[in-house]
Design a protein around this motif. Structure first.
Motif, mmCIF file in Angstrom:
data_model
loop_
_atom_site.group_PDB
_atom_site.id
_atom_site.type_symbol
_atom_site.label_atom_id
_atom_site.label_comp_id
_atom_site.label_asym_id
_atom_site.label_seq_id
_atom_site.Cartn_x
_atom_site.Cartn_y
_atom_site.Cartn_z
ATOM 1 N N UNK A 1 -2.151 -36.642 -7.628
ATOM 2 C CA UNK A 1 -1.687 -35.366 -8.146
ATOM 3 C C UNK A 1 -2.703 -34.831 -9.159
ATOM 4 N N UNK A 2 -3.044 -33.561 -9.032
ATOM 5 C CA UNK A 2 -3.953 -32.900 -9.967
ATOM 6 C C UNK A 2 -3.197 -32.540 -11.238
ATOM 7 N N UNK A 3 -3.950 -32.458 -12.341
ATOM 8 C CA UNK A 3 -3.367 -32.105 -13.631
ATOM 9 C C UNK A 3 -4.150 -30.950 -14.248
ATOM 10 N N UNK A 4 -3.405 -29.996 -14.802
ATOM 11 C CA UNK A 4 -4.012 -28.872 -15.504
ATOM 12 C C UNK A 4 -3.381 -28.772 -16.887
ATOM 13 N N UNK A 5 -4.227 -28.725 -17.911
ATOM 14 C CA UNK A 5 -3.749 -28.455 -19.261
ATOM 15 C C UNK A 5 -4.002 -26.978 -19.530
ATOM 16 N N UNK A 6 -2.941 -26.242 -19.878
ATOM 17 C CA UNK A 6 -3.025 -24.807 -20.152
ATOM 18 C C UNK A 6 -3.038 -24.618 -21.663
ATOM 19 N N UNK A 7 -4.076 -23.971 -22.148
ATOM 20 C CA UNK A 7 -4.289 -23.826 -23.586
ATOM 21 C C UNK A 7 -4.260 -22.362 -23.985
ATOM 22 N N UNK A 8 -3.235 -21.977 -24.740
ATOM 23 C CA UNK A 8 -3.150 -20.607 -25.262
ATOM 24 C C UNK A 8 -3.064 -20.694 -26.780
ATOM 25 N N UNK A 9 -3.206 -19.563 -27.440
ATOM 26 C CA UNK A 9 -3.136 -19.589 -28.891
ATOM 27 C C UNK A 9 -2.289 -18.485 -29.472
ATOM 28 N N UNK A 10 -1.759 -17.641 -28.593
ATOM 29 C CA UNK A 10 -0.932 -16.526 -29.059
ATOM 30 C C UNK A 10 -0.080 -16.015 -27.901
ATOM 31 N N UNK A 11 0.939 -15.211 -28.188
ATOM 32 C CA UNK A 11 1.852 -14.745 -27.146
ATOM 33 C C UNK A 11 1.177 -14.004 -25.981
ATOM 34 N N UNK A 12 0.152 -13.217 -26.263
ATOM 35 C CA UNK A 12 -0.505 -12.492 -25.169
ATOM 36 C C UNK A 12 -1.183 -13.466 -24.199
ATOM 37 N N UNK A 13 -1.771 -14.522 -24.710
ATOM 38 C CA UNK A 13 -2.382 -15.546 -23.872
ATOM 39 C C UNK A 13 -1.335 -16.303 -23.077
ATOM 40 N N UNK A 14 -0.194 -16.548 -23.698
ATOM 41 C CA UNK A 14 0.923 -17.210 -23.021
ATOM 42 C C UNK A 14 1.387 -16.382 -21.831
ATOM 43 N N UNK A 15 1.472 -15.081 -22.021
ATOM 44 C CA UNK A 15 1.908 -14.193 -20.942
ATOM 45 C C UNK A 15 0.881 -14.176 -19.806
ATOM 46 N N UNK A 16 -0.392 -14.037 -20.138
ATOM 47 C CA UNK A 16 -1.441 -14.045 -19.111
ATOM 48 C C UNK A 16 -1.474 -15.372 -18.363
ATOM 49 N N UNK A 17 -1.400 -16.463 -19.107
ATOM 50 C CA UNK A 17 -1.442 -17.792 -18.485
ATOM 51 C C UNK A 17 -0.264 -17.984 -17.547
ATOM 52 N N UNK A 18 0.922 -17.564 -17.968
ATOM 53 C CA UNK A 18 2.098 -17.748 -17.116
ATOM 54 C C UNK A 18 1.977 -16.951 -15.825
ATOM 55 N N UNK A 19 1.377 -15.777 -15.896
ATOM 56 C CA UNK A 19 1.171 -14.972 -14.696
ATOM 57 C C UNK A 19 0.210 -15.675 -13.739
ATOM 58 N N UNK A 20 -0.896 -16.152 -14.274
ATOM 59 C CA UNK A 20 -1.892 -16.840 -13.438
ATOM 60 C C UNK A 20 -1.330 -18.137 -12.862
ATOM 61 N N UNK A 21 -0.674 -18.930 -13.699
ATOM 62 C CA UNK A 21 -0.163 -20.228 -13.251
ATOM 63 C C UNK A 21 0.991 -20.064 -12.267
ATOM 64 N N UNK A 22 1.841 -19.063 -12.466
ATOM 65 C CA UNK A 22 2.953 -18.871 -11.518
ATOM 66 C C UNK A 22 2.417 -18.555 -10.122
ATOM 67 N N UNK A 23 1.310 -17.818 -10.046
ATOM 68 C CA UNK A 23 0.689 -17.561 -8.734
ATOM 69 C C UNK A 23 0.125 -18.852 -8.153
#
Length: 164
Positions: A1-23
């Motif tokens: 199984x592959x592993x990805x660590x998602x690193x954000x530092x603020x709410x806008x990054x959290x929103x962008x990351x969630x969009x990319x990761x959900x896809x």
């Protein structure tokens, strides 16, 4: 199984990351995730090692007054990434936090693949950001196609991700 660590530092990054990761989750359901993220990543089932508000400070004075807390969180994040042992470190936005973490991780795991998505508000006229990115030897997700020519001259590898 592959592993990805998602690193954000603020709410806008959290929103962008969630969009990319959900896809990504739609196409690949066999990836394990861990993050420094907020409510948007949590909604798609990605656990955060601590609350995003613990590293989100606005204004110079606020950052200065909390510099030791921020440093401690940077080191904690690096240690958690090392324990998780991901195949990919995906950093989104907030370069003051995420790039510092990425630099430290790169020293410990030189072959780790790192992807970074920054918004254009940080511009890339600042030599320090370009130097930091070049030194990390990262593959770079970038949000606007207009910046591609500038970055290509700096010999950064660019991948564009449509997250609309």
């Amino acid at each position: 199984m592959k592993k990805i660590f998602v690193l954000t530092g603020e709410p806008s990054g959290d929103k962008l990351a969630s969009t990319a990761i959900s896809k990504l989750q739609k196409d690949y359901n066999d990836i394990e995730y861990l993050s420094v993220g907020g409510s948007n990543l949590k909604k798609i089932g990605i656990k955060s090692i601590f609350e995003l508000k613990e590293i989100t400070y606005l204004g110079f004075t606020s950052v200065l007054l909390n510099i030791f807390k921020i440093r401690k969180k940077i080191n904690q994040t690096v240690n958690e990434i090392l324990k998780f042992n991901p195949d990919i470190l995906f950093s989104v936005d907030s370069p003051d936090f995420t790039l510092r973490v990425a630099e430290k991780v790169k020293k410990k795991i030189p072959k780790l693949k790192q992807f970074i998505m920054l918004l254009p508000k940080y511009g890339f006229g600042e030599k320090i950001e370009l130097k930091r990115l070049r030194n990390l030897l990262i593959t770079f997700f970038y949000y606007l196609i207009l910046k591609k020519n500038i970055l290509m001259r700096k010999r950064l590898k660019i991948h564009l991700l449509d997250i609309h």
